[in-house]
Scaffold this motif. Structure first.
Motif, PDB file in Angstrom:
ATOM      1  N   GLU A 105       0.885  -1.392  -0.032  1.00  0.00           N
ATOM      2  CA  GLU A 105      -0.018   0.069   0.073  1.00  0.00           C
ATOM      3  C   GLU A 105       0.840   1.184   0.159  1.00  0.00           C
ATOM      4  OE1 GLU A 105      -3.213   0.053   2.702  1.00  0.00           O
ATOM      5  OE2 GLU A 105      -2.780  -1.793   3.451  1.00  0.00           O
ATOM      6  N   VAL A 106       0.378   2.441  -0.766  1.00  0.00           N
ATOM      7  CA  VAL A 106       1.154   3.556  -0.866  1.00  0.00           C
ATOM      8  C   VAL A 106       0.202   4.512  -0.536  1.00  0.00           C
ATOM      9  CG1 VAL A 106       2.737   2.700  -2.386  1.00  0.00           C
ATOM     10  CG2 VAL A 106       0.862   3.850  -3.195  1.00  0.00           C
ATOM     11  N   GLY A 107       0.388   5.911  -0.539  1.00  0.00           N
ATOM     12  CA  GLY A 107      -0.419   6.803  -0.435  1.00  0.00           C
ATOM     13  C   GLY A 107       0.006   7.714   0.793  1.00  0.00           C
ATOM     14  N   TYR A 108      -1.243   8.136   1.684  1.00  0.00           N
ATOM     15  CA  TYR A 108      -1.052   9.163   2.633  1.00  0.00           C
ATOM     16  C   TYR A 108      -1.605   8.384   4.110  1.00  0.00           C
ATOM     17  CZ  TYR A 108      -0.278  12.899  -0.519  1.00  0.00           C
ATOM     18  OH  TYR A 108       0.383  13.696  -1.329  1.00  0.00           O
ATOM     19  N   ALA A 114       7.039  14.120   3.964  1.00  0.00           N
ATOM     20  CA  ALA A 114       7.705  12.857   3.667  1.00  0.00           C
ATOM     21  C   ALA A 114       6.873  11.759   2.984  1.00  0.00           C
ATOM     22  CB  ALA A 114       8.112  12.323   5.189  1.00  0.00           C
ATOM     23  N   GLU A 115       5.799  11.769   3.423  1.00  0.00           N
ATOM     24  CA  GLU A 115       4.799  10.600   2.884  1.00  0.00           C
ATOM     25  C   GLU A 115       4.433  11.040   1.279  1.00  0.00           C
ATOM     26  OE1 GLU A 115       1.945  10.310   6.861  1.00  0.00           O
ATOM     27  OE2 GLU A 115       0.982  10.736   5.081  1.00  0.00           O
ATOM     28  N   GLU A 116       4.390  12.051   0.999  1.00  0.00           N
ATOM     29  CA  GLU A 116       4.039  12.392  -0.484  1.00  0.00           C
ATOM     30  C   GLU A 116       5.191  12.083  -1.461  1.00  0.00           C
ATOM     31  OE1 GLU A 116       2.776  16.479  -3.071  1.00  0.00           O
ATOM     32  OE2 GLU A 116       1.697  15.718  -1.332  1.00  0.00           O
ATOM     33  N   LYS A 117       6.491  12.201  -0.789  1.00  0.00           N
ATOM     34  CA  LYS A 117       7.691  11.955  -1.357  1.00  0.00           C
ATOM     35  C   LYS A 117       7.828  10.599  -1.679  1.00  0.00           C
ATOM     36  CE  LYS A 117      12.806  12.712  -0.998  1.00  0.00           C
ATOM     37  NZ  LYS A 117      13.919  13.095  -0.674  1.00  0.00           N
ATOM     38  N   VAL A 118       7.493   9.700  -0.756  1.00  0.00           N
ATOM     39  CA  VAL A 118       7.673   8.388  -0.814  1.00  0.00           C
ATOM     40  C   VAL A 118       6.565   8.006  -1.720  1.00  0.00           C
ATOM     41  CG1 VAL A 118       7.248   6.274   0.300  1.00  0.00           C
ATOM     42  CG2 VAL A 118       8.963   7.934   1.406  1.00  0.00           C
ATOM     43  N   PHE A 119       5.287   8.466  -1.754  1.00  0.00           N
ATOM     44  CA  PHE A 119       4.086   8.221  -2.447  1.00  0.00           C
ATOM     45  C   PHE A 119       4.354   8.601  -4.012  1.00  0.00           C
ATOM     46  CE2 PHE A 119      -0.496   9.719  -3.365  1.00  0.00           C
ATOM     47  CZ  PHE A 119      -0.439   8.550  -4.267  1.00  0.00           C
ATOM     48  N   THR A 120       4.960   9.575  -4.382  1.00  0.00           N
ATOM     49  CA  THR A 120       5.418   9.971  -5.757  1.00  0.00           C
ATOM     50  C   THR A 120       6.636   9.162  -6.198  1.00  0.00           C
ATOM     51  OG1 THR A 120       4.821  12.234  -5.208  1.00  0.00           O
ATOM     52  CG2 THR A 120       6.402  11.783  -7.162  1.00  0.00           C
ATOM     53  N   HIS A 121       7.638   8.526  -5.228  1.00  0.00           N
ATOM     54  CA  HIS A 121       8.586   7.701  -5.610  1.00  0.00           C
ATOM     55  C   HIS A 121       7.986   6.325  -6.045  1.00  0.00           C
ATOM     56  CE1 HIS A 121      12.918   5.983  -5.672  1.00  0.00           C
ATOM     57  NE2 HIS A 121      11.960   4.852  -5.284  1.00  0.00           N
ATOM     58  N   GLN A 122       6.809   5.897  -5.537  1.00  0.00           N
ATOM     59  CA  GLN A 122       6.356   4.560  -5.603  1.00  0.00           C
ATOM     60  C   GLN A 122       5.655   4.541  -6.698  1.00  0.00           C
ATOM     61  OE1 GLN A 122       6.590   1.969  -1.721  1.00  0.00           O
ATOM     62  NE2 GLN A 122       5.722   3.922  -1.281  1.00  0.00           N
ATOM     63  N   LEU A 123       4.825   5.604  -7.131  1.00  0.00           N
ATOM     64  CA  LEU A 123       4.045   5.628  -8.375  1.00  0.00           C
ATOM     65  C   LEU A 123       5.116   5.493  -9.745  1.00  0.00           C
ATOM     66  CD1 LEU A 123       1.698   8.516  -7.302  1.00  0.00           C
ATOM     67  CD2 LEU A 123       0.905   6.582  -8.216  1.00  0.00           C
ATOM     68  N   GLY A 124       6.189   6.165  -9.459  1.00  0.00           N
ATOM     69  CA  GLY A 124       7.233   5.912 -10.648  1.00  0.00           C
ATOM     70  C   GLY A 124       7.637   4.291 -10.663  1.00  0.00           C
ATOM     71  N   LEU A 125       7.757   3.914  -9.649  1.00  0.00           N
ATOM     72  CA  LEU A 125       8.099   2.239  -9.474  1.00  0.00           C
ATOM     73  C   LEU A 125       7.179   1.569 -10.483  1.00  0.00           C
ATOM     74  CD1 LEU A 125       9.744   1.681  -5.991  1.00  0.00           C
ATOM     75  CD2 LEU A 125      10.931   1.678  -8.196  1.00  0.00           C
ATOM     76  N   THR A 146      -8.156  12.155  -0.114  1.00  0.00           N
ATOM     77  CA  THR A 146      -8.398  11.528  -0.963  1.00  0.00           C
ATOM     78  C   THR A 146      -8.088  12.478  -2.352  1.00  0.00           C
ATOM     79  OG1 THR A 146     -10.084  10.049  -0.072  1.00  0.00           O
ATOM     80  CG2 THR A 146     -10.175  10.376  -2.623  1.00  0.00           C
ATOM     81  N   GLN A 147      -8.577  13.668  -2.319  1.00  0.00           N
ATOM     82  CA  GLN A 147      -8.621  14.719  -3.149  1.00  0.00           C
ATOM     83  C   GLN A 147      -7.078  15.076  -3.441  1.00  0.00           C
ATOM     84  OE1 GLN A 147     -10.503  17.993  -1.150  1.00  0.00           O
ATOM     85  NE2 GLN A 147     -12.438  17.721  -2.422  1.00  0.00           N
ATOM     86  N   ARG A 148      -6.303  15.110  -2.548  1.00  0.00           N
ATOM     87  CA  ARG A 148      -4.830  15.205  -2.605  1.00  0.00           C
ATOM     88  C   ARG A 148      -4.188  13.885  -3.581  1.00  0.00           C
ATOM     89  NH1 ARG A 148      -1.260  17.918  -5.101  1.00  0.00           N
ATOM     90  NH2 ARG A 148       0.864  17.518  -4.490  1.00  0.00           N
ATOM     91  N   THR A 149      -4.698  12.932  -2.832  1.00  0.00           N
ATOM     92  CA  THR A 149      -4.154  11.461  -3.733  1.00  0.00           C
ATOM     93  C   THR A 149      -4.446  11.514  -5.177  1.00  0.00           C
ATOM     94  OG1 THR A 149      -4.608  10.227  -1.549  1.00  0.00           O
ATOM     95  CG2 THR A 149      -4.897   8.980  -3.622  1.00  0.00           C
ATOM     96  N   LEU A 150      -5.620  11.691  -5.618  1.00  0.00           N
ATOM     97  CA  LEU A 150      -6.070  12.001  -7.032  1.00  0.00           C
ATOM     98  C   LEU A 150      -5.126  13.129  -7.743  1.00  0.00           C
ATOM     99  CD1 LEU A 150      -9.966  11.369  -6.413  1.00  0.00           C
ATOM    100  CD2 LEU A 150      -8.032   9.865  -7.225  1.00  0.00           C
ATOM    101  N   ASP A 151      -4.818  14.163  -7.034  1.00  0.00           N
ATOM    102  CA  ASP A 151      -3.991  15.041  -7.611  1.00  0.00           C
ATOM    103  C   ASP A 151      -2.584  14.496  -7.921  1.00  0.00           C
ATOM    104  OD1 ASP A 151      -5.941  17.001  -7.639  1.00  0.00           O
ATOM    105  OD2 ASP A 151      -5.063  18.011  -5.818  1.00  0.00           O
ATOM    106  N   VAL A 152      -1.987  13.703  -7.071  1.00  0.00           N
ATOM    107  CA  VAL A 152      -0.734  13.155  -7.289  1.00  0.00           C
ATOM    108  C   VAL A 152      -0.628  12.081  -8.320  1.00  0.00           C
ATOM    109  CG1 VAL A 152       1.113  11.776  -5.924  1.00  0.00           C
ATOM    110  CG2 VAL A 152       0.215  13.950  -4.784  1.00  0.00           C
ATOM    111  N   VAL A 153      -1.766  11.268  -8.178  1.00  0.00           N
ATOM    112  CA  VAL A 153      -1.889  10.136  -9.234  1.00  0.00           C
ATOM    113  C   VAL A 153      -1.949  10.855 -10.658  1.00  0.00           C
ATOM    114  CG1 VAL A 153      -3.359   8.493 -10.020  1.00  0.00           C
ATOM    115  CG2 VAL A 153      -2.900   8.509  -7.737  1.00  0.00           C
ATOM    116  N   ARG A 154      -2.695  11.916 -10.750  1.00  0.00           N
ATOM    117  CA  ARG A 154      -2.676  12.569 -12.095  1.00  0.00           C
ATOM    118  C   ARG A 154      -1.353  13.241 -12.272  1.00  0.00           C
ATOM    119  NH1 ARG A 154      -6.081  16.023 -10.445  1.00  0.00           N
ATOM    120  NH2 ARG A 154      -7.759  14.642 -10.466  1.00  0.00           N
TER     121      ARG A 154
END
Length: 287
Positions: A105-108, A114-125, A146-154
């Protein structure tokens, strides 16, 4: 009823749970990597755990007639601990393993930098390894999370069809439905979602891109909540094919994007004397 539980933490469960799950119709599952229940202090704690997910736990599940898959990641709760972040360097070798069907699981958890940096890195993986990704939404301030999650995914550029945003509820499901991502729901005895609320959501939003799981973690939970949801769907007027779609076809479609699902039936559901690295689920014959 044939069930594929797309998110259940079997490391925290007993062999009795495996037996009752098989009797209820569970034939496959995905176990996402998650936190230990107490702080991990070094990367070795993660690698031992990952090894157990792709080894011992897969063996233990097959002893009870169930196909076990997993997802691998640094989870949001531990992304804030500098002792844990180094595990990001070893994730690629686990993502290549058989039976690892997504990053997660990834996300927030607490919505930190720190969570956002790790989240973004793992989306790249996930993009690099061509794997789906399982995203955890925070239990606190869920709407903004959830709103921020979808922004980062996009922003990551990942195909939303490769993303499931989990632990949704009535407040957040609409956002995810509009995003094109898959919608995940954890059905619990006391918290998160129950089977009757889940049925109401399915009535409103339909069965496409819907994943229903029992999660079944360290706290009070029920590994048969998928079965209870299926029964509640039938009582509410859904057809058996609707139930099959939500509880089997949808998980197969989502995780099948990994190309690594193992869905051939396990021969038998009675534990044998077979061992994994010298260990068996049996404990000797009764006198």
């Amino acid at each position: 009823m044939k069930i594929f539980d797309p998110h259940i933490h079997m490391t925290s469960r007993t062999t009795d749970d495996y037996e009752t799950m098989y009797a209820a119709g569970v034939r496959a599952l995905v176990e996402p990597a998650f936190w230990l229940g107490q702080p991990r202090t070094n990367v070795g704690s993660f690698t031992d755990y990952f090894d157990s997910l792709i080894g011992w736990e897969r063996f233990r599940a097959t002893q009870f007639g169930i196909r076990h898959h997993c997802t691998i990641a640094l989870n949001p709760k531990e992304a804030n601990d500098p002792r844990c972040v180094e595990v990001l360097d070893v994730l690629p070798r686990y993502l290549a393993k058989d039976g690892v069907v997504a990053v997660g699981e990834v996300g927030y958890d607490s919505m930190t930098e720190a969570e956002e940096k790790v989240f973004t890195h793992q989306l790249g993986l996930a993009i690099e390894h061509e794997l789906p990704i399982l995203v955890h939404t925070p239990h606190r301030d869920k709407l903004s999370g959830t709103q921020r999650t979808l922004d980062v995914v996009r922003e990551s550029g990942i195909d939303p069809a490769h993303v499931v945003v989990d632990h949704l509820n009535e407040v957040t499901v609409g956002l995810v439905a509009e995003s094109g991502c898959w919608m995940g729901f954890s059905v619990y005895p006391d918290t998160k979602m129950d089977e009757h609320r889940m049925v109401s959501i399915l009535k409103e939003y339909g069965t496409d891109r819907m994943l229903v799981n029992s999660a079944a973690d360290w706290g009070r939970s029920d590994p048969l909540k998928t079965l209870h949801t299926g029964k509640a769907m039938l009582v509410a007027g859904f057809s058996q094919s609707d139930v099959d779609k939500v509880l089997w076809d949808n998980p197969v479609a989502f995780y099948g994007q990994s190309g690594k699902l193992m869905l051939d039936p396990v021969p038998g559901s009675t534990p044998t004397a077979e061992t994994f690295e010298g260990n068996s689920v049996l404990r000797g014959a009764r006198k």
